[in-house]
Design an enzyme around this catalytic site. Structure first.
Site, PDB file in Angstrom:
ATOM      1  N   ASP A  32       0.838  -1.200   0.000  1.00  0.00           N
ATOM      2  CA  ASP A  32       0.000   0.000   0.000  1.00  0.00           C
ATOM      3  C   ASP A  32       0.873   1.251   0.000  1.00  0.00           C
ATOM      4  OD1 ASP A  32      -1.960  -1.829   0.180  1.00  0.00           O
ATOM      5  OD2 ASP A  32      -2.725  -1.204   2.139  1.00  0.00           O
ATOM      6  N   GLU A  34       3.805   1.669  -1.364  1.00  0.00           N
ATOM      7  CA  GLU A  34       4.325   1.922  -2.714  1.00  0.00           C
ATOM      8  C   GLU A  34       3.230   2.507  -3.610  1.00  0.00           C
ATOM      9  OE1 GLU A  34       7.720  -1.416  -3.459  1.00  0.00           O
ATOM     10  OE2 GLU A  34       5.765  -2.083  -2.761  1.00  0.00           O
ATOM     11  N   SER A  81     -36.482  -6.107 -12.635  1.00  0.00           N
ATOM     12  CA  SER A  81     -36.370  -6.860 -11.390  1.00  0.00           C
ATOM     13  C   SER A  81     -36.466  -8.357 -11.712  1.00  0.00           C
ATOM     14  CB  SER A  81     -37.499  -6.389 -10.492  1.00  0.00           C
ATOM     15  OG  SER A  81     -37.343  -6.928  -9.235  1.00  0.00           O
ATOM     16  N   LEU A  82     -36.696  -9.185 -10.727  1.00  0.00           N
ATOM     17  CA  LEU A  82     -36.772 -10.632 -10.974  1.00  0.00           C
ATOM     18  C   LEU A  82     -37.916 -11.242 -10.185  1.00  0.00           C
ATOM     19  CD1 LEU A  82     -33.053 -11.744 -10.512  1.00  0.00           C
ATOM     20  CD2 LEU A  82     -34.340 -11.851 -12.641  1.00  0.00           C
ATOM     21  N   GLU A 113     -25.722 -16.846 -11.356  1.00  0.00           N
ATOM     22  CA  GLU A 113     -24.873 -15.871 -10.662  1.00  0.00           C
ATOM     23  C   GLU A 113     -25.417 -15.683  -9.250  1.00  0.00           C
ATOM     24  OE1 GLU A 113     -25.836 -12.547 -13.103  1.00  0.00           O
ATOM     25  OE2 GLU A 113     -25.317 -13.686 -14.886  1.00  0.00           O
ATOM     26  N   LYS A 115     -27.002 -13.928  -6.212  1.00  0.00           N
ATOM     27  CA  LYS A 115     -27.869 -12.749  -6.139  1.00  0.00           C
ATOM     28  C   LYS A 115     -27.449 -11.960  -4.897  1.00  0.00           C
ATOM     29  CE  LYS A 115     -32.759 -11.425  -6.217  1.00  0.00           C
ATOM     30  NZ  LYS A 115     -32.680 -10.496  -5.112  1.00  0.00           N
ATOM     31  N   ASP A 117     -27.177  -9.217  -2.159  1.00  0.00           N
ATOM     32  CA  ASP A 117     -28.145  -8.332  -1.528  1.00  0.00           C
ATOM     33  C   ASP A 117     -27.492  -6.968  -1.320  1.00  0.00           C
ATOM     34  OD1 ASP A 117     -30.409  -7.449  -0.396  1.00  0.00           O
ATOM     35  OD2 ASP A 117     -30.199  -8.554   1.485  1.00  0.00           O
ATOM     36  N   ARG A 136     -30.806   2.692  -9.300  1.00  0.00           N
ATOM     37  CA  ARG A 136     -31.858   2.062 -10.088  1.00  0.00           C
ATOM     38  C   ARG A 136     -33.112   2.930 -10.136  1.00  0.00           C
ATOM     39  NH1 ARG A 136     -36.188  -1.446  -9.000  1.00  0.00           N
ATOM     40  NH2 ARG A 136     -36.520  -2.928 -10.685  1.00  0.00           N
ATOM     41  N   GLU A 199     -24.048  -4.651  -8.877  1.00  0.00           N
ATOM     42  CA  GLU A 199     -24.558  -4.546  -7.516  1.00  0.00           C
ATOM     43  C   GLU A 199     -23.435  -4.032  -6.619  1.00  0.00           C
ATOM     44  OE1 GLU A 199     -27.684  -5.404  -7.517  1.00  0.00           O
ATOM     45  OE2 GLU A 199     -28.260  -5.842  -5.449  1.00  0.00           O
ATOM     46  N   TYR A 251     -22.958  -7.588 -13.690  1.00  0.00           N
ATOM     47  CA  TYR A 251     -23.589  -8.803 -14.215  1.00  0.00           C
ATOM     48  C   TYR A 251     -24.439  -8.599 -15.452  1.00  0.00           C
ATOM     49  CZ  TYR A 251     -27.278  -6.922 -11.205  1.00  0.00           C
ATOM     50  OH  TYR A 251     -28.185  -6.090 -10.590  1.00  0.00           O
ATOM     51  N   LYS A 316     -30.431 -17.545 -15.320  1.00  0.00           N
ATOM     52  CA  LYS A 316     -30.742 -16.804 -16.543  1.00  0.00           C
ATOM     53  C   LYS A 316     -30.661 -17.726 -17.759  1.00  0.00           C
ATOM     54  CE  LYS A 316     -28.935 -12.548 -14.569  1.00  0.00           C
ATOM     55  NZ  LYS A 316     -27.919 -11.492 -14.535  1.00  0.00           N
ATOM     56  N   LYS A 340     -34.449 -18.297  -4.563  1.00  0.00           N
ATOM     57  CA  LYS A 340     -34.229 -17.597  -3.292  1.00  0.00           C
ATOM     58  C   LYS A 340     -33.814 -18.547  -2.178  1.00  0.00           C
ATOM     59  CE  LYS A 340     -35.879 -13.804  -2.224  1.00  0.00           C
ATOM     60  NZ  LYS A 340     -35.408 -12.429  -2.025  1.00  0.00           N
ATOM     61  N   CYS A 434     -19.552   0.612  36.141  1.00  0.00           N
ATOM     62  CA  CYS A 434     -18.958  -0.474  35.361  1.00  0.00           C
ATOM     63  C   CYS A 434     -19.333  -1.801  35.998  1.00  0.00           C
ATOM     64  CB  CYS A 434     -17.437  -0.313  35.316  1.00  0.00           C
ATOM     65  SG  CYS A 434     -16.598  -1.763  34.666  1.00  0.00           S
ATOM     66  N   CYS A 437     -15.834  -3.339  37.629  1.00  0.00           N
ATOM     67  CA  CYS A 437     -15.069  -2.739  38.725  1.00  0.00           C
ATOM     68  C   CYS A 437     -15.895  -1.770  39.552  1.00  0.00           C
ATOM     69  CB  CYS A 437     -13.823  -2.044  38.181  1.00  0.00           C
ATOM     70  SG  CYS A 437     -14.211  -0.578  37.209  1.00  0.00           S
ATOM     71  N   CYS A 452     -15.926   2.880  30.823  1.00  0.00           N
ATOM     72  CA  CYS A 452     -15.357   2.719  32.155  1.00  0.00           C
ATOM     73  C   CYS A 452     -13.969   3.325  32.031  1.00  0.00           C
ATOM     74  CB  CYS A 452     -15.255   1.235  32.530  1.00  0.00           C
ATOM     75  SG  CYS A 452     -14.141   0.966  33.915  1.00  0.00           S
ATOM     76  N   CYS A 457      -9.173  -1.274  35.647  1.00  0.00           N
ATOM     77  CA  CYS A 457     -10.346  -2.161  35.588  1.00  0.00           C
ATOM     78  C   CYS A 457      -9.910  -3.552  35.109  1.00  0.00           C
ATOM     79  CB  CYS A 457     -11.400  -1.583  34.645  1.00  0.00           C
ATOM     80  SG  CYS A 457     -12.786  -2.698  34.358  1.00  0.00           S
TER      81      CYS A 457
HETATM   82  S1  IVH Z   1     -30.515  -9.702 -12.943  1.00  0.00           S
HETATM   83  C1  IVH Z   1     -33.106  -8.881 -16.044  1.00  0.00           C
HETATM   84  N1  IVH Z   1     -28.435 -10.568 -11.701  1.00  0.00           N
HETATM   85  O1  IVH Z   1     -31.509  -8.675  -7.533  1.00  0.00           O
HETATM   86  C2  IVH Z   1     -32.199  -8.424 -15.029  1.00  0.00           C
HETATM   87  N2  IVH Z   1     -29.955  -9.191 -10.483  1.00  0.00           N
HETATM   88  O2  IVH Z   1     -34.887  -8.514  -8.088  1.00  0.00           O
HETATM   89  C3  IVH Z   1     -32.737  -8.512 -13.659  1.00  0.00           C
HETATM   90  N3  IVH Z   1     -29.280  -8.743  -8.175  1.00  0.00           N
HETATM   91  O3  IVH Z   1     -32.739  -5.541  -8.212  1.00  0.00           O
HETATM   92  C4  IVH Z   1     -31.702  -8.501 -12.620  1.00  0.00           C
HETATM   93  N4  IVH Z   1     -27.402  -9.895  -8.245  1.00  0.00           N
HETATM   94  O4  IVH Z   1     -30.346  -5.589  -7.715  1.00  0.00           O
HETATM   95  C5  IVH Z   1     -29.550  -9.841 -11.592  1.00  0.00           C
HETATM   96  N5  IVH Z   1     -26.503 -11.401 -10.726  1.00  0.00           N
HETATM   97  C6  IVH Z   1     -27.617 -10.668 -10.639  1.00  0.00           C
HETATM   98  C7  IVH Z   1     -27.987 -10.001  -9.450  1.00  0.00           C
HETATM   99  C8  IVH Z   1     -29.181  -9.274  -9.407  1.00  0.00           C
HETATM  100  C9  IVH Z   1     -28.184  -9.137  -7.491  1.00  0.00           C
HETATM  101  C10 IVH Z   1     -30.353  -7.909  -7.618  1.00  0.00           C
HETATM  102  C11 IVH Z   1     -30.698  -6.715  -8.462  1.00  0.00           C
HETATM  103  C12 IVH Z   1     -32.183  -6.738  -8.640  1.00  0.00           C
HETATM  104  C13 IVH Z   1     -32.625  -7.866  -7.778  1.00  0.00           C
HETATM  105  C14 IVH Z   1     -33.615  -8.704  -8.532  1.00  0.00           C
END
Ligand code: IVH
Length: 694
Positions: A32, A34, A81-82, A113, A115, A117, A136, A199, A251, A316, A340, A434, A437, A452, A457
């Site tokens: 770090d 360097e 979304s998904l 992939e 998912k 959070d 988003r 993400e 992604y 996917k 999920k 405390c 003590c 404390c 202590c």
């Molecule tokens: S694909 C068509 N891929 O999960 C594209 N989403 O409800 C739809 N997320 O809001 C999303 N990792 O923030 C996709 N590898 C991943 C993801 C991902 C996390 C989150 C994303 C989205 C939520 C899906």
């Protein structure tokens, strides 16, 4: 181009490469310190010639003036979304539904992939330069958080990160081998306008150390990684964002104009990786749904091993034309689904609140819970952060509470369920004394913690010693909490240095000690005198100086005397060390009690100096690189080869892994060679090793 412009160009390319190795590949090859020096050099040239500053210069990650609000950004395509699938049967039901819509799906491959959070972000590149980044938002329009995103070092400011260049010429000579450096696939041409989605998140490990630092400094700790990342992204002042350990994984290609990109999701991930984007190493491609589901189910079991919080696996359809042709329901594309994982939140009863005394005297409330199982682990304790948190959330003893446990993050209470109250619950107040003590407790202005402040202590001393001997510090095996308590309570140890004057007779007089146990402990204590400076520094328990700050310090100071001589300004000049930590270090060395400890440690033979950094200051061709040696070498013995590598700043380990940079192989190399080949580790001969140095 003048010499100085050439120098500027080289420096930028070099810093970009190191940045990529550190933040995307997790495989740095310089220290770090360097890296800081290179960045400092770049900034010095740019200060002389502000007209040469470009937005993609590595110096331009922080420093934008604070904004008063975020502008709106229209996404070039909807940010979707998904839909969810809960378990294997649900995932199969999704597959069957889409097969009915288009039977080509039954033959299709799937890309999966993790998912994560975290928070979805959209990044725009024009002619390879990062020009805009947005949240988003509602999927159509997001907010412009470009300045904040620029501070995330995993985001390339310029793509591709590297052209086909395999080395960079620096002051240390030619720096070879950005081993994993992207070599661009010529099949596709970089779009003039490319928009990608990823993400942003904070890893479990970074979150834990962030909280540890804050709690040691008496500041408010964060409740969970996701909210912390969300808060950091929404800062109007990007210099605050820059202080949070945000990272991201990309992604999706949202939009591409003026160029060509692959049509399969799997190839797109590979292409994004080649451009220099961070892409999950846990992504996979399967030729059928059953293998896909097995992979998801395996991760469901092993989710704690992911380094970040993930709430599922995204499945996917790999052929993106086919996937798109299936259409969208609401905001969810039919061509993908989220497998999920079960929720990690459960309810239980808060039986009591205990107060722990930390090694700096901070008093932390800890929840005692009716034991409850979360993802296979029984949880009976949880953090409650601090007394402000308890008051804000109105958490009472006897309440039903919502608890979450994820990865390595300590289980925490999210909220109490007030609807379930019977009226017998008891409110909680900060302590006046405390618990260890019985001395009066103090609250320091502007800090959230109660302290404390009794230097004698015993609870603090026990924590201090426990920290000193811990694995990340002096690593004294066999000195567990029970023995530490015995030693302190019997008055045998009054500070960490007293461990080194313990005698066998004294130990034998303690309950539970026999010959062997006493000998083992004394040997372990004696062995720890050889620990390097970083460990000793970590062990001293200076406020804010954990393993990573200690490593930063040892990059800049050769021994404790040099550190003791450092001024507040010297310390603040080091990246990652702010005014609070700098002040804590200066103050620590000023206290007579601590000077006495240092004197006693020195008398016991502990005075480590940082020889590695001396070598790395001159020529550290192998600094940050890990080698494994196998087989019979033509002229060197293996021990000689090991010494040779170490002299150049390299590390030698016994077994080949993903982290290995080189396998030095001689005649009759066996399984290590096979493994290295399998992992794509570079294999070199003794001659090649020597050439790398010359
Ligand atoms: S694909 C068509 N891929 O999960 C594209 N989403 O409800 C739809 N997320 O809001 C999303 N990792 O923030 C996709 N590898 C991943 C993801 C991902 C996390 C989150 C994303 C989205 C939520 C899906």
């Amino acid at each position: 181009m003048t010499d100085i412009q050439q120098k500027l160009k080289t420096l930028r390319e070099e810093i970009r490469q190191h940045n990529y190795r550190y933040h995307v590949l997790d495989a740095p090859i310089i220290s770090d310190g360097e890296y800081d020096r290179l960045l400092h050099e770049l900034k010095a040239i740019e200060a002389e010639h502000p007209e040469w500053i470009t937005p993609d210069s590595p110096s331009q990650r922080a420093g934008a003036p604070p904004a008063s609000k975020f502008d709106k950004v229209r996404h070039p395509a909807p940010i979707l979304s998904l839909a969810n699938a809960f378990g294997a049967d649900d995932a199969r039901a999704w597959f069957e539904r889409v097969c009915k819509l288009d039977e080509r799906v039954s033959e299709s491959a799937f890309t999966v992939e993790p998912k994560i959070d975290g928070l979805s972000v959209v990044l725009h590149y024009r002619d390879g330069i990062f020009v805009q980044g947005a949240t988003r938002g509602d999927g159509e329009i997001g907010e412009d958080i470009t300045a904040n995103l620029r501070t995330i070092k995993a985001i390339p400011l310029k793509i591709p990160v590297s052209s086909n260049q395999s080395s960079v010429v620096s002051e240390q000579g030619e720096l070879p081998l950005f081993k994993d450096s992207p070599a661009l696939n010529t099949e596709y041409s970089l779009p003039e306008y490319l928009v990608v989605r990823g993400e942003v998140f904070i890893s479990h490990k970074d979150f834990a150390s962030l909280n540890e630092r804050l709690s040691e400094a008496g500041e408010k700790t964060y409740q969970n990684p996701r909210n912390t990342a969300a808060g950091a992204l929404r800062q109007l002042d990007s210099s605050i964002t820059a202080q949070r350990p945000l990272t991201l994984l990309i992604y999706q290609i949202v939009h591409a104009e003026g160029g060509t990109v692959p049509n399969s999701q799997w190839e797109r991930l590979e292409y994004l990786r080649e451009l220099g984007f961070p892409v999950s190493v846990d992504s996979r491609n399967f030729s059928n749904i059953e293998e896909t589901i097995t992979y998801c189910a395996n991760w469901e079991e092993a989710r704690d091993q992911l380094p970040y919080e993930a709430d599922g696996i995204v499945i996917k359809i790999d052929d993106l034309e086919l996937s798109d042709s299936l259409g969208i329901v609401g905001k969810d594309p039919r061509g993908a689904t989220a497998y999920k994982f079960p929720s990690l939140e459960v309810t239980t009863t808060l039986k009591d609140i205990q107060i722990e005394v930390g090694r700096t005297g901070v008093l932390t409330p800890k929840a005692v819970l009716e034991p409850v199982e979360i993802n296979g682990v029984t949880v009976s304790n949880a953090t409650l952060h601090n007394f402000d948190f308890i008051a804000e959330k109105d958490i009472r003893i006897g309440d039903r509470v919502l608890v979450k446990r994820a990865g390595e993050v300590i289980p925490y209470i999210i909220a109490s369920i007030t609807e379930a109250r019977s009226g017998h619950e008891r409110p909680v107040h900060p302590p006046k004394k405390c618990p260890a003590c019985e001395q009066t407790v103090e609250k320091i202005q502007d800090e959230v913690a109660y302290y404390c402040i009794n230097a004698a202590c015993p609870a603090q001393l026990i924590r201090n010693i426990q920290h000193f001997v811990s694995r990340g510090a002096m690593d004294i095996v066999g000195l567990g909490i029970k023995i530490v308590e015995q030693l302190v309570n019997e008055g045998l140890v009054g500070d960490v240095a007293d461990l080194y004057t313990l005698e066998k007779e004294t130990l034998l007089a303690l309950e539970g000690f026999k010959e062997k146990k006493a000998d083992n402990l004394l040997n372990a204590i004696a062995a720890s005198t050889a620990q390097p400076l970083t460990r000793l520094l970590t062990g001293l328990g200076i406020r804010g100086v954990g393993e990573s700050v200690a490593a930063d310090l040892t990059d800049h100071f050769a021994d404790l005397d040099a550190l003791r001589a450092a001024t507040q300004d010297d310390l603040e000049a080091i990246e990652g060390i702010g005014p609070n930590i700098a002040a804590a270090i200066v103050d620590w060395f000023l206290l007579p009690f601590n000077q006495q400890i240092l004197g006693k440690l020195r008398d016991a033979g502990l005075n480590p100096s940082n020889q590695l950094s001396v070598v790395s200051d001159q020529s550290s061709v192998f600094s940050g690189l890990t080698f494994v040696i196998t087989g019979t070498l033509p002229t060197m013995t293996r021990a000689e080869a090991k010494e040779f590598i170490q002299e150049q700043g390299g590390k030698v380990t016994g077994s080949v892994s993903k982290k290995t940079d080189y396998l030095l192989a001689g005649e009759k190399a066996g399984s290590k060679l096979t493994k290295a080949e399998g992992l794509g580790v570079k294999i070199i001969s003794e001659d090649e090793l020597k050439e790398m140095v010359n």
